[in-house]
Design an enzyme around this catalytic site. Structure first.
Site, PDB file in Angstrom:
ATOM      1  N   SER A  73      26.642  11.967 -17.631  1.00  0.00           N
ATOM      2  CA  SER A  73      25.478  12.687 -18.199  1.00  0.00           C
ATOM      3  C   SER A  73      24.216  11.918 -17.819  1.00  0.00           C
ATOM      4  CB  SER A  73      25.609  12.723 -19.726  1.00  0.00           C
ATOM      5  OG  SER A  73      24.392  13.149 -20.308  1.00  0.00           O
ATOM      6  N   TYR A 129      27.711   8.565 -28.062  1.00  0.00           N
ATOM      7  CA  TYR A 129      27.933   9.498 -26.936  1.00  0.00           C
ATOM      8  C   TYR A 129      27.290   8.948 -25.659  1.00  0.00           C
ATOM      9  CZ  TYR A 129      27.525  13.595 -23.927  1.00  0.00           C
ATOM     10  OH  TYR A 129      27.594  14.459 -22.857  1.00  0.00           O
TER      11      TYR A 129
END
Ligand SMILES: NC(=O)c1ccc[n+]([C@@H]2O[C@H](COP(=O)([O-])OP(=O)(O)OC[C@H]3O[C@@H](n4cnc5c(N)ncnc54)[C@H](OP(=O)(O)O)[C@@H]3O)[C@@H](O)[C@H]2O)c1
Length: 257
Positions: free
Chosen positions: A140, A153
């Site tokens: 990401s 995360y």
């Protein structure tokens, strides 16, 4: 006889589903993995009708300890060997760290990091033996800097990016393509699952089809890292130039609850 297969985790929605549509025309048997069997069955039917490709469905919770070995056994029982591994299954938890559900955080770390690593480790020997294979790991843009309110995360995706770049350096001359994909906010089920629906990131979300197309092209072109989406391309450079503390403060302001 054992056939070579493309394995896609998290194929029941979003980026994984879009990737399945891109790999299907290659005609290599597909193995689609996620928990929601009915969604996988539906996708398998669509891909088989459209491309005539053989599609296997394995419904499995990849957050469970030992899930990677269980999946590899199930694949071997189908007389398949992994030629292309797409480690896409993952989710985020958006919350102030102190208030986040501990069990959710543990499951997320297990899925985003441990299962991804174990699957890669289990699939790699046969690829090395054949001197052929492809590994796509979905990281990401949050992998490039700390993200308050998405702290665990973002850290898990920093792990995926670092691991994938290191692995690529180890084996890039052994016939295996290795790519870390870094999407920005994408219009999938991600924000509902992460409890970030309606956030700034959700509002600027891009199409999963666009992400998948850039990712697929980068993998086949032998790119080690791809940041998808024009808006996100400068992120790695910005996060190197701007002091880390300033970046972290800015992200906290943007994502603050
Ligand atoms: N959307 C974004 O903004 C964004 C941005 C950057 C990176 N990413 C990354 O992109 C990847 C795909 O996410 P997405 O955006 O496409 O979200 P999504 O639509 O929520 O898809 C997530 C996929 O992972 C599967 N999954 C979740 N938990 C699982 C478990 N315990 N066991 C097996 N499969 C599981 C889900 O299937 P089941 O629920 O059926 O199990 C689903 O197929 C993730 O790694 C995510 O972190 C997303």
């Amino acid at each position: 006889m054992t056939s070579l297969a493309t394995v896609i985790t998290g194929a029941s929605s979003g980026i994984g589903e879009a990737l399945a549509h891109l790999f299907a025309p290659e005609q290599q048997p597909l193995v689609l993995v996620a928990r929601r069997k009915e969604k996988l069955d539906e996708l398998a039917k669509t891909l088989n009708n459209k491309h005539g490709v053989k599609v296997h469905v394995i419904a499995l919770d990849l957050e469970q300890v030992g899930a990677a070995a269980e999946l590899m056994n199930a694949i071997a029982n189908l007389n398949l060997s992994v030629d292309t591994l797409v480690n896409n299954a993952g989710f985020g938890v958006s919350a102030p760290f102190a208030k986040a559900d501990g069990a959710k955080l543990s499951g997320m770390m297990q899925l985003n990091m441990v299962t991804l690593t174990e699957l890669t480790h289990l699939a790699l020997p046969a690829m090395l033996e054949r001197k052929h294979g492809r590994i796509m790991n979905i990281a990401s843009v949050v992998a490039f800097q700390p993200c308050p309110y998405f702290a665990v995360y973002a850290a898990s995706k920093a792990y995926v990016l670092s691991f994938t770049e290191a692995l690529a350096a180890e084996i890039s001359d052994r016939g295996i393509l290795v790519t870390a994909v870094c999407p920005g906010s994408t219009n999938t089920e991600f924000h509902s699952v992460a409890n970030s629906k309606g956030s700034f990131a959700d509002k600027i979300a891009e199409s999963p089809v666009m992400v998948a197309e850039e990712a697929y092209k980068a993998l086949n072109n032998g790119k080690t890292v791809i940041v998808t989406g024009l808006m996100n391309k400068p992120v790695p450079v910005i996060s190197r130039i701007v002091p880390r503390k300033t970046m972290t403060w800015a992200v906290a302001k943007m994502l603050g609850k």
